[in-house]
Design a protein around this motif. Structure first.
Motif: not given
Lengths: 239, 258, 441
Positions: A125, A127, A129, A139-143, A146-149, A164-165
């Motif tokens: 994962m 994150n 930011h 500021n999105v969490a990306m597994i 993941s599907r692109p944001v 942040d991780a």
């Protein structure tokens, strides 16, 4: 009445034709950004999380210099203050990928209105930011996988990108209101085409070394060559 | 012909009037009078923490966090933390109204003693500092409605998601805010102040609200200016999974509020 | 009976204290007044109103001035959602705070005394258990819109006394927002002054007196500008007033009525009051009333900075007595003073200068009695979470008995107080053989 209309249409057509055949600016700025200061060694940064995948340590080259040309990689060269012709051309997205526990590209450049596309190609994962000063851009969490944001750039300026991780991951996005910018390659070279003639202010930005300003004169046609050196020409203030 | 037209206009007026008389009837137009009133209220009630210029540097604002998060909101430059809009977006007027009415546990009192009109006036005034409100139109996210109630299987799935989505990295295995990143002191807010990961076992301290809807909103919007990200992308099309996570988090405190 | 010599009459008394006291969120408070009930009512942490309890930040000051309603609002009775006549025991409990205060373990060791061996037998004691010493019960808040109240019941185990320390009712925002606020009851007049008597980090430490010779063996620890300063003054029932007791405008509790407000905006405050005076707990044994007036100018806008400047005049009317050969004679004890405070982020600097004048002293007593005295106190607190560093300087001029030794910095009268945090409280101090209570004779 009708005759006048025909005449007007013909005149307009001729006028239009003359516009579409106007010469686009063909001045070009080429050059190389060098670093001639003392050698800055690679930083070894401890990996704080997910060491199984990211490794125990990672290296960060604050100043990446080509061994032969002494060119500086990852500097952003831009020219402001040029009136922009209207353009409806669709812009491809600016892709920012989390890969191998780092951001790629580390220095990304785009135009206001361009879509930033955040991807995660790692099996862990992240994150992502992105912010400019105190204002968060996204500021999105990306597994993993993941599907692109996507989000369009709305403000020009310098965005900081962090995870942040994983505290050791870092990148920048520079957004401009015009297309007159390039990032220097591994030899420190850049080339900015389609510049109108005249006197222009060139800005070179590097995330560690700071900013240089230089005036150049662009001819109507042909190339202008410049070579600038860090730290000699750099501002005392760093960005 | 004319008669029917007049009837149509009358009907339109009545309908408009009825609409205006619901929910936001007291919301005044943003004009000079509103801003002057908003300024008067702001300077008597808000400026002590938020500063006379809205920069979060009021004479009493420093002590709320001292050297740690939070500081009072800077209305000129900052983004906003407590919203119903997507990550990086400004809050809606309703978001601002909610925060002023309910306060933020621990750090900002609830100003519900100001009447609604006064609260809208203050909101108009504090928005006037940030030109981004004129350029952007914040739109709230669409929040999925709640299923009938938590199930055991749902809560188990929620636990699985809690681990998979790395929530425990900051919030800890039992949600007490003692995850490895938090205890290592790596968490910083937008002003580079140390910030704690929320203790999920104590909903009364949650700044964005303690209800299940508030929790869902926090997961979807993220808390801008903090390390808490938006999970909207991951739960797009998977509303049930999102609610499972909400039920699980609520089970950490032994309370289920709808 | 004090017999100050002419030479010693203007000898200054200087005291410097450097102390480390924890000033974190609420629990362990060295002296009176942080009120957890307000934190509960508004779901706030204590730092919203306090720099380091009991010292108030600007928001806390305005909350207190507004009769314990949020500044800029009239939310008494609204936030608590109850009305008069509708109160329950739970509501009452929500308004109540209690505090136990005392030294877990105190030790003292006098190396020098005047005269030598004056306190033989109590010179050295390393193991005195002293908790709890003082138990206070506070009830405070707003009863309904614009009506506030405060009561403090204090039980002092060392002195075996229990009583109402302070109790008053406020009526706020009369005639408009912050135009006039009335306070009636037993109250501290300097509550809203730039240097407030009760908002001190250091607790009052009374002086050590040898009552048979009436000599001071160790000076008390309290802002000298607020203290009585005079030796030989007595209250109307004949009990000597300790020169270290906070008095007059700076008293801990006096019965009276006052009006206060900021009618032109936050920058200016007026205060006018009338007290029974004369250091009497209840009732007034003379016709004369004491009057006081104060003005305060504030600057509190931004940059984490606030400052204020205040001045007061207190006019006493037969509020003290002196002994003459013929018995007790009434005197009028006046005080004038100025104070200022500056606060920037964690740094809190405040100071006060007072000038006392005693009028109407009988000629027979004049030869042995100074009729004026002045005091200057400057204090600076700076929290280094979770400890607070306090530095307080006191300076007093006038009315000094001849046989009080001159204090030197670093002498055994220097007090070091350390408080570790919310959990433990450990204070090292030379105790008094007779602790003077702040209020009353």
């Amino acid at each position: 009445m009708k005759a006048l209309l025909i005449l007007a249409t013909v005149l307009f057509a001729v006028h239009d034709a003359s516009l579409s055949h106007a010469e686009p600016p063909t001045g070009t700025l080429v050059g190389r950004i060098l670093y001639v200061g003392p050698a800055i060694p690679e930083q070894v940064i401890e990996v704080t999380r997910d060491t199984a995948f990211c490794g125990a340590q990672t290296t960060h080259r604050a100043v990446a210099i080509h061994s032969i040309t002494r060119g500086l990689e990852g500097a952003v060269v831009s020219i402001d203050g040029i009136a922009l012709p209207a353009s409806d051309a669709a812009m491809p997205p600016l892709v920012l990928t989390n890969i191998h526990c780092a951001f790629a590209p580390r220095i990304a450049v785009g135009i206001v209105g361009q879509q930033v596309e955040i991807r995660n190609d790692d099996p862990i994962m992240h994150n992502t930011h992105i912010s400019m000063g105190p204002r968060t851009f996204v500021n999105v969490a990306m597994i993993p996988a993941s599907r692109p944001v996507g989000k369009p750039l709305k403000q020009p300026g310098i965005y900081t990108v962090k995870c942040d991780a994983h505290k050791f991951m870092q990148a920048h996005i520079l957004a401009f209101t015009h297309p007159y910018f390039r990032v220097t390659d591994e030899t420190g070279a850049f080339r900015i085409p389609n510049l109108p003639a005249g006197e222009h202010q060139v800005t070179i930005w590097h995330d560690t070394l700071g900013t240089i300003h230089q005036s150049v004169t662009i001819p109507a046609q042909g190339e202008t060559q410049i070579t600038l050196e860090y730290p000699k020409h750099a501002d005392a203030r760093k960005q | 012909m004319m008669h029917a037209k007049h009837l149509k206009y009358a009907a339109l007026l009545i309908v408009t009037g009825l609409c205006a008389s619901t929910a936001q009837a007291v919301k005044p137009a943003t004009n000079r009078d509103t801003l002057m009133e908003g300024r008067r209220i702001y300077e008597q009630a808000c400026a002590w923490c938020h500063g006379i210029g809205g920069e979060g540097d009021g004479p009493a604002g420093w002590f709320i966090g001292r050297y740690t998060s939070p500081r009072p909101r800077n209305f000129v430059n900052d983004g906003y933390k407590l919203r119903s809009t997507a990550s990086g977006e400004l809050p809606t007027d309703q978001d601002l109204f909610r925060v002023i009415t309910q306060g933020i546990p621990g750090v900002m009192p609830a100003y519900r003693s100001l009447n609604e009109r006064e609260r809208w006036q203050v909101i108009a005034y504090l928005k006037s500092w940030n030109s981004a409100f004129e350029e952007e139109t914040p739109a709230p996210l669409t929040f999925p409605s709640a299923p009938p109630g938590p199930t055991e299987a749902g809560i188990q799935h929620g636990r699985h998601l809690y681990v998979k989505l790395d929530c425990r990295v900051c919030h800890g295995d039992n949600g007490e805010g003692d995850g490895p990143e938090a205890t290592a002191g790596h968490l910083r807010d937008a002003d580079n102040l140390r910030i704690r990961a929320t203790n999920l076992t104590d909903p009364s301290a949650w700044k964005n609200g303690a209800s299940s809807h508030d929790l869902l909103r926090t997961l979807m919007t993220g808390l801008d200016g903090t390390p808490m990200p938006s999970y909207a992308n991951e739960f797009d099309g998977q509303e049930e999974a999102l609610w499972d996570l909400v039920w699980y988090i609520q089970s950490l405190s032994g309370k289920q509020e709808r | 009976m004090s017999r100050p010599s002419a030479a010693a009459a203007i000898a200054p008394l200087v005291m410097t204290v450097f102390a480390l006291v924890s000033g974190t969120y609420a629990v362990s408070v060295p002296s009176a007044e942080a009120i957890p009930a307000f934190a509960r009512k508004y779901t706030m942490n204590c730092a919203v109103c306090h720099t380091a309890p009991p010292r108030l930040n600007t928001f806390g000051e305005r909350f207190l001035e507004n009769g314990y309603q949020l500044p800029g609002t009239e939310d008494g009775g609204i936030t608590a959602k109850k009305h008069l006549g509708d109160l329950s025991l739970d509501d009452f409990a929500n308004h109540t705070g209690g505090r136990l205060r005392g030294n877990m373990l105190r030790s003292h060791n006098f190396k020098r005394q005047s005269p030598p061996a004056a306190e033989a037998g109590t010179v050295h004691n390393n193991s005195e258990l002293g908790f709890p010493e003082i138990f206070s019960l506070f009830t405070a808040g707003s009863l309904t819109k614009n009506i506030g109240f405060f009561t403090e019941l204090e039980s002092n185990m060392e002195e075996s006394s229990t009583g109402i320390e302070r109790a008053f009712v406020t009526f706020n925002n009369l005639g408009g927002t912050n135009v006039a606020n009335i306070r009636i009851g037993r109250m501290d007049p300097s509550a809203t002054f730039s240097f407030s008597t009760l908002r001190q980090q250091l607790e009052l430490v009374g002086e050590s007196m040898n009552t048979s010779t009436d000599t001071v063996q160790r000076a008390g620890l309290f802002p000298l500008a607020a203290s009585a300063k005079f030796y030989g003054l007595r209250n109307r029932s004949g009990t000597a007033i300790s020169p270290y007791a906070p008095s007059l405008y700076n008293a801990v509790a006096e019965t009276g009525i006052e009006v206060r407000g900021r009618p032109f905006g936050d920058w200016f405050m007026y205060q006018v009051g009338m007290l029974n005076g004369a250091n009497e707990t209840f009732g007034d044994s003379n016709k004369g009333k004491d009057f006081y007036g104060a003005v305060r100018f504030d600057y509190a806008r931004s940059a984490n900075f606030s400052a204020s400047l205040s001045a007061f005049a207190y006019l006493g009317n037969s509020n003290a007595t002196v002994l003459t050969g013929a018995g007790q004679a009434d005197v009028n004890w006046h005080r004038y003073g100025m104070a200022a405070h500056v606060r920037y982020k964690m740094f809190d600097l405040y100071g006060m200068y007072t000038l006392d004048r005693i009028a109407h002293v009988p000629t027979a007593a004049l030869a042995n009695f100074d009729t004026s005295a002045s005091g200057l106190s400057v204090a600076c607190d700076r929290p280094y979470a979770p400890l607070t560093a306090i530095r307080q300087h006191g300076y007093r001029r006038g009315s000094q008995p001849a046989h009080v030794p001159k204090l030197r910095r670093g002498s055994d009268q220097t007090i070091r107080a350390v408080q570790c945090g919310p959990v433990c409280s450990k204070r090292l101090q030379p105790p008094t053989s007779r602790r003077r209570q702040c209020s009353g004779p």
